[in-house]
Design a protein around this motif. Structure first.
Motif, PDB file in Angstrom:
ATOM      1  N   ILE A  26       0.875  -1.174   0.000  1.00 37.69           N
ATOM      2  CA  ILE A  26       0.000   0.000   0.000  1.00 37.69           C
ATOM      3  C   ILE A  26       0.910   1.220   0.000  1.00 37.69           C
ATOM      4  N   GLU A  27       0.614   2.163  -0.870  1.00 34.66           N
ATOM      5  CA  GLU A  27       1.433   3.368  -0.981  1.00 34.66           C
ATOM      6  C   GLU A  27       0.578   4.586  -0.637  1.00 34.66           C
ATOM      7  N   LEU A  28       1.067   5.383   0.310  1.00 35.96           N
ATOM      8  CA  LEU A  28       0.393   6.628   0.674  1.00 35.96           C
ATOM      9  C   LEU A  28       1.100   7.794  -0.011  1.00 35.96           C
ATOM     10  N   LYS A  29       0.368   8.885  -0.232  1.00 28.90           N
ATOM     11  CA  LYS A  29       0.955  10.066  -0.878  1.00 28.90           C
ATOM     12  C   LYS A  29       0.437  11.335  -0.220  1.00 28.90           C
ATOM     13  N   SER A  30       1.378  12.252   0.034  1.00 24.76           N
ATOM     14  CA  SER A  30       1.014  13.584   0.535  1.00 24.76           C
ATOM     15  C   SER A  30       1.236  14.601  -0.574  1.00 24.76           C
ATOM     16  N   THR A  84       2.482  17.519  -0.277  1.00 23.59           N
ATOM     17  CA  THR A  84       3.758  18.198  -0.075  1.00 23.59           C
ATOM     18  C   THR A  84       4.811  17.164   0.294  1.00 23.59           C
ATOM     19  N   PRO A  85       6.079  17.405  -0.076  1.00 25.59           N
ATOM     20  CA  PRO A  85       7.131  16.429   0.226  1.00 25.59           C
ATOM     21  C   PRO A  85       7.495  16.412   1.698  1.00 25.59           C
ATOM     22  N   ASN A  86       8.105  15.306   2.123  1.00 23.63           N
ATOM     23  CA  ASN A  86       8.627  15.166   3.486  1.00 23.63           C
ATOM     24  C   ASN A  86       7.585  15.561   4.535  1.00 23.63           C
ATOM     25  N   PHE A  87       6.387  15.025   4.367  1.00 23.62           N
ATOM     26  CA  PHE A  87       5.242  15.398   5.200  1.00 23.62           C
ATOM     27  C   PHE A  87       5.129  14.443   6.385  1.00 23.62           C
ATOM     28  N   SER A  88       4.981  14.984   7.587  1.00 25.63           N
ATOM     29  CA  SER A  88       4.846  14.160   8.785  1.00 25.63           C
ATOM     30  C   SER A  88       3.486  13.470   8.812  1.00 25.63           C
ATOM     31  N   LEU A  89       3.505  12.171   9.115  1.00 26.53           N
ATOM     32  CA  LEU A  89       2.260  11.399   9.207  1.00 26.53           C
ATOM     33  C   LEU A  89       1.784  11.250  10.645  1.00 26.53           C
ATOM     34  N   ASP A  90       2.369  12.042  11.548  1.00 24.58           N
ATOM     35  CA  ASP A  90       1.935  12.007  12.946  1.00 24.58           C
ATOM     36  C   ASP A  90       0.438  12.275  13.050  1.00 24.58           C
ATOM     37  N   ASP A 106       8.449  10.884   1.593  1.00 24.58           N
ATOM     38  CA  ASP A 106       9.746  11.257   1.034  1.00 24.58           C
ATOM     39  C   ASP A 106       9.646  12.521   0.188  1.00 24.58           C
ATOM     40  N   VAL A 107      10.689  12.804  -0.575  1.00 22.59           N
ATOM     41  CA  VAL A 107      10.748  14.038  -1.358  1.00 22.59           C
ATOM     42  C   VAL A 107       9.655  14.086  -2.426  1.00 22.59           C
ATOM     43  N   ASN A 108       9.152  12.915  -2.816  1.00 21.09           N
ATOM     44  CA  ASN A 108       8.033  12.857  -3.761  1.00 21.09           C
ATOM     45  C   ASN A 108       6.681  12.750  -3.067  1.00 21.09           C
ATOM     46  N   GLY A 109       6.691  12.805  -1.716  1.00 19.97           N
ATOM     47  CA  GLY A 109       5.442  12.681  -0.964  1.00 19.97           C
ATOM     48  C   GLY A 109       4.979  11.253  -0.798  1.00 19.97           C
ATOM     49  N   ILE A 110       5.872  10.259  -1.012  1.00 21.25           N
ATOM     50  CA  ILE A 110       5.501   8.845  -1.001  1.00 21.25           C
ATOM     51  C   ILE A 110       5.909   8.193   0.320  1.00 21.25           C
ATOM     52  N   PHE A 111       5.023   7.346   0.854  1.00 19.01           N
ATOM     53  CA  PHE A 111       5.336   6.476   1.993  1.00 19.01           C
ATOM     54  C   PHE A 111       4.863   5.088   1.624  1.00 19.01           C
ATOM     55  N   LEU A 164       6.021   7.972  -8.075  1.00 18.48           N
ATOM     56  CA  LEU A 164       4.761   8.575  -8.493  1.00 18.48           C
ATOM     57  C   LEU A 164       4.177   7.773  -9.647  1.00 18.48           C
ATOM     58  N   ASN A 165       2.863   7.676  -9.688  1.00 14.37           N
ATOM     59  CA  ASN A 165       2.207   6.800 -10.646  1.00 14.37           C
ATOM     60  C   ASN A 165       2.384   7.239 -12.091  1.00 14.37           C
ATOM     61  N   ASP A 166       2.603   8.541 -12.321  1.00 14.73           N
ATOM     62  CA  ASP A 166       2.748   9.037 -13.698  1.00 14.73           C
ATOM     63  C   ASP A 166       4.205   9.082 -14.154  1.00 14.73           C
ATOM     64  N   GLY A 167       5.127   8.608 -13.320  1.00 15.06           N
ATOM     65  CA  GLY A 167       6.526   8.569 -13.707  1.00 15.06           C
ATOM     66  C   GLY A 167       7.291   9.842 -13.481  1.00 15.06           C
ATOM     67  N   SER A 168       6.657  10.865 -12.940  1.00 13.74           N
ATOM     68  CA  SER A 168       7.318  12.147 -12.691  1.00 13.74           C
ATOM     69  C   SER A 168       8.013  12.108 -11.334  1.00 13.74           C
ATOM     70  N   GLY A 169       8.521  13.276 -10.910  1.00 10.55           N
ATOM     71  CA  GLY A 169       9.125  13.392  -9.597  1.00 10.55           C
ATOM     72  C   GLY A 169      10.609  13.070  -9.607  1.00 10.55           C
ATOM     73  N   VAL A 170      11.213  13.106  -8.436  1.00  9.95           N
ATOM     74  CA  VAL A 170      12.630  12.832  -8.269  1.00  9.95           C
ATOM     75  C   VAL A 170      12.886  11.348  -8.518  1.00  9.95           C
ATOM     76  N   GLN A 171      13.871  11.047  -9.355  1.00  6.97           N
ATOM     77  CA  GLN A 171      14.218   9.661  -9.650  1.00  6.97           C
ATOM     78  C   GLN A 171      15.390   9.236  -8.762  1.00  6.97           C
ATOM     79  N   PHE A 172      15.220   8.174  -7.999  1.00  9.75           N
ATOM     80  CA  PHE A 172      16.257   7.698  -7.095  1.00  9.75           C
ATOM     81  C   PHE A 172      17.164   6.686  -7.797  1.00  9.75           C
ATOM     82  N   ASN A 173      18.373   6.592  -7.305  1.00 10.16           N
ATOM     83  CA  ASN A 173      19.326   5.601  -7.792  1.00 10.16           C
ATOM     84  C   ASN A 173      19.262   4.404  -6.851  1.00 10.16           C
TER      85      ASN A 173
END
Length: 655
Positions: A39-43, A45-51, A80-85, A190-199
């Motif tokens: 399951i993937e969550l998305k915010s 804004t990036p680096n968003f606290s889920l508290d 993370d930087v793409n808003g993904i958890f 991100l589902n559309d392939g955009s955002g920061v690409q990690f190595n």
């Protein structure tokens, strides 16, 4: 008035900020072992606290009642930087931010939902609700719409992960407009392939199993060449595998312009029998811009210092090498009895509530690892029906894969109506943790080691709850287990009042509950496969835990007096040596320390000393008065004295 406006603004901002977290992608059904579900969550804004948020999974089946079956408190986590958890199983790549056990996520029709709150707000069985709900997704794999769950969550749509007939290779993904599509999974991106690409970085080795003394090349590879030196640390210790078990660096550097580095680890070849161990290669902190494509890679380290017993396996049995450690007067109360009085006297011994102990079902793993240890390799167990060895590490609860072993109830639980009791059976307390028991304590049959054996996990499933005679074991095997099983069943039906062994194959009606067949088959198996050293050793070990023994191993002829050819006759356990002959031998001092003296009164022969598990530790000839050196740790030992065609067993204490 300003304070009121400020309070209203704060509350609105609080809810607005939470509302930006949504369920971005869900994969509830993956190939084979369900280890790649996520399951993937998305915010927004990036680096968003889920508290302050909690993820809740709801079971939409009839038995599930649209209620919660799993919760994850998200306090302390951040997107993370793409808003993904990412939340997922052990084989999801990249490695999830939170790891789930395999098959945690059910297929549907079910739901995943994000709430403002904590996990304590949703104890297991909580019915779905819209209270404090931020986002929800109802999903299925070709199941009918769960209109009740849709109403409870205020949703108008249920998404079918199998709409393209590829449910195991596709996922449900949220689009920017809030609708969903089903396509190839994109965990951690991100589902559309955009955002920061990690190595991505991956750990690999040429093998998954190594021996003591081997060198292991651990290769670290990035998807793209690095633009500057990439340095990070890994750890490889894991439970019994410690720093002293290897040499080599665990600091890794991939040089600028390269995408790979290799660290060589040398496994120490010591002389200790530590058992097989598992090295676990785990990433430390990874620099920003990189993600772990795998982690916690496990390697089997096979110990070459295993021991071989002085007795054989059931397919190559030996007899008389393992001494019976029953107390000298253990069976005296049976003398002169017959029929039901004899059976009752046996039960009085093996179900004595003042001495007999019961342990948890979790403890059975440790008990069987010792009791069913292979005579050929102390790091392996002997499989009952398939008649082969398997590594102790390959217990089904410890490792994935098909070649595992499990705990087999020789008297099927469904026929005996005994099962797990969570408050009792889920925790392994060890030998010192036990409960008292009696002949009416049927639930304790669930964890009675005399009725449990090590078996291949697949064969365990194939055996099911068939009666013996219906089930005759795998083809092309010797059936070396048949007498063992028969005596285990005879023990259980004597030990527990509610269990019965009967002729024929009772059906599964209420009248046949607690009946197991076939008695005639089991009698034949007992007669044709007498107790051997493996079985005696097993009896000795279980006795150290449960404080009861299987009398049909110690005194196999008892079977005939209860179920066989000697029904109605009086039992008498004739001693091989009379009391006067016993008095001809004496040992002193007792307790002893460095030596013990055997006074033989003119006789000569051989003497052996065994530990409480029946392992022979000392062998020496004697003639007249003989001093026997001892190099033994403190404890209780058995001395067996052989002279002509007789033998005497004495107990000695080493202080």
């Amino acid at each position: 008035m300003k304070n009121i406006y400020l309070l209203v603004f704060t509350i609105l901002f609080f809810h607005f900020s939470f509302a930006q977290v949504v369920i971005n992608e869900l994969d509830s059904d993956t190939p084979s072992t369900d280890t790649q579900e996520f399951i993937e969550l998305k915010s927004n804004t990036p680096n968003f606290s889920l508290d302050g948020l909690v993820l809740v999974l709801f079971n939409g089946s009839t038995s599930g009642g649209d209620s919660s079956y799993f919760t994850l408190d998200l306090d302390g986590y951040t997107t993370d930087v793409n808003g993904i958890f990412l939340i997922g199983g052990p084989e999801v790549s990249p490695v999830p931010d939170f790891l789930l056990f395999e098959n945690t996520i059910q297929n549907g029709a079910d739901a995943a939902a994000i709430y403002i709150g904590n996990d304590v707000d949703f104890p297991e069985g909580t019915v779905a609700t819209t209270t404090n709900l931020l986002d929800a997704l109802i999903h299925d794999t070709d199941d009918a719409d769960d209109t009740g769950l849709m109403a409870l969550l205020g949703l108008m749509e249920q998404i079918n992960e199998d709409e393209n007939n590829n449910k195991t290779t596709e996922s449900i993904q949220r689009k920017d407009d809030g609708t969903y599509e089903v396509k190839t999974p994109t965990p951690g991106a991100l589902n559309d392939g955009s955002g920061v690409q990690f190595n991505g970085i991956i750990i690999s080795t040429s093998l998954d199993e190594y021996n003591e003394g081997d060198s292991i090349d651990i290769v670290f590879t990035t998807e793209m060449n690095v633009t500057s030196d990439l340095t990070f640390d890994v750890t490889i210790i894991n439970e019994g595998f410690m720093n002293s078990d290897y040499s080599g660096s665990t600091s890794v550097t991939i040089p600028t312009g390269m995408n790979t580095a290799t660290n060589t680890i040398q496994i120490v070849d010591d002389s200790d029998d530590e058992g097989d161990e598992v090295m676990k290669i785990t990433f430390g902190a990874i620099p920003s811009g990189f993600v772990r494509l795998n982690d916690n890679k496990e390697l089997r380290i096979t110990d070459n210092d295993f021991t071989v017993a002085s007795w054989g396996t059931p397919v190559n049995p030996t007899f008389g090498n393992v001494v019976n450690t029953a107390p000298e007067n253990y069976y005296n109360s049976l003398e002169g009895l017959a029929d039901t009085a004899l059976a009752q006297a046996i039960q009085n011994i093996i179900a004595d509530p003042t001495t007999v102990r019961t342990h948890s079902y979790a403890d059975i793993v440790e008990i069987l690892s010792s009791a069913d240890q292979s005579p050929e390799n102390s790091n392996q167990v002997w499989l009952l029906y398939t008649e082969q060895n398997r590594a102790k590490l390959d217990f089904a609860g410890f490792t994935d894969g098909s070649d595992t072993w499990n705990r087999e109830h020789t008297y099927p639980r469904s026929r005996g109506e005994f099962a797990d009791y969570r408050e009792f059976d889920d925790i392994a307390d060890g030998m010192s943790g036990f409960f008292t028991t009696n002949a009416d304590s049927l639930r304790h049959a669930n964890s009675d080691a005399h009725g449990l054996r090590v078996t291949d996990s697949n064969e365990n499933s194939s055996r099911g709850n068939q009666h013996y005679g219906e089930y005759n074991g795998p083809v092309a095997t010797q059936g070396s287990w048949k007498g063992d099983v028969a005596r285990g069943i005879f023990f259980l039906v004597t030990r527990y009042k509610a269990l019965q062994v009967v002729n024929g194959f009772p059906d599964d009606t209420d009248n046949s509950i607690s009946e197991l067949g076939d008695l005639t088959t089991l009698l034949d198996w007992h007669r044709n496969d007498p107790p051997d050293d493996f079985e005696m050793n097993r009896n000795n070990i279980i006795y150290t835990w449960q404080f009861n023994r299987n009398p049909f191993i110690d005194l196999p002829n008892l079977v005939e007096y209860i179920w066989g050819d000697n029904i109605g006759e009086t039992w008498s356990n004739t001693l091989s040596v009379n009391e006067n002959e016993r008095l001809d031998f004496s040992v002193y001092p007792n307790p002893a320390s460095d030596y013990i003296t055997l006074l033989a009164n003119g006789k000569h022969g051989d003497v052996e000393i065994f530990d409480a598990l029946g392992n022979r530790l000392v062998t020496q000839s004697f003639n007249e008065t003989t001093r026997i050196p001892l190099n033994l740790s403190a404890g209780l030992y058995l001395m067996r004295i052989y002279q002509d065609n007789t033998s005497v067993t004495k107990r000695i204490i080493i202080k």
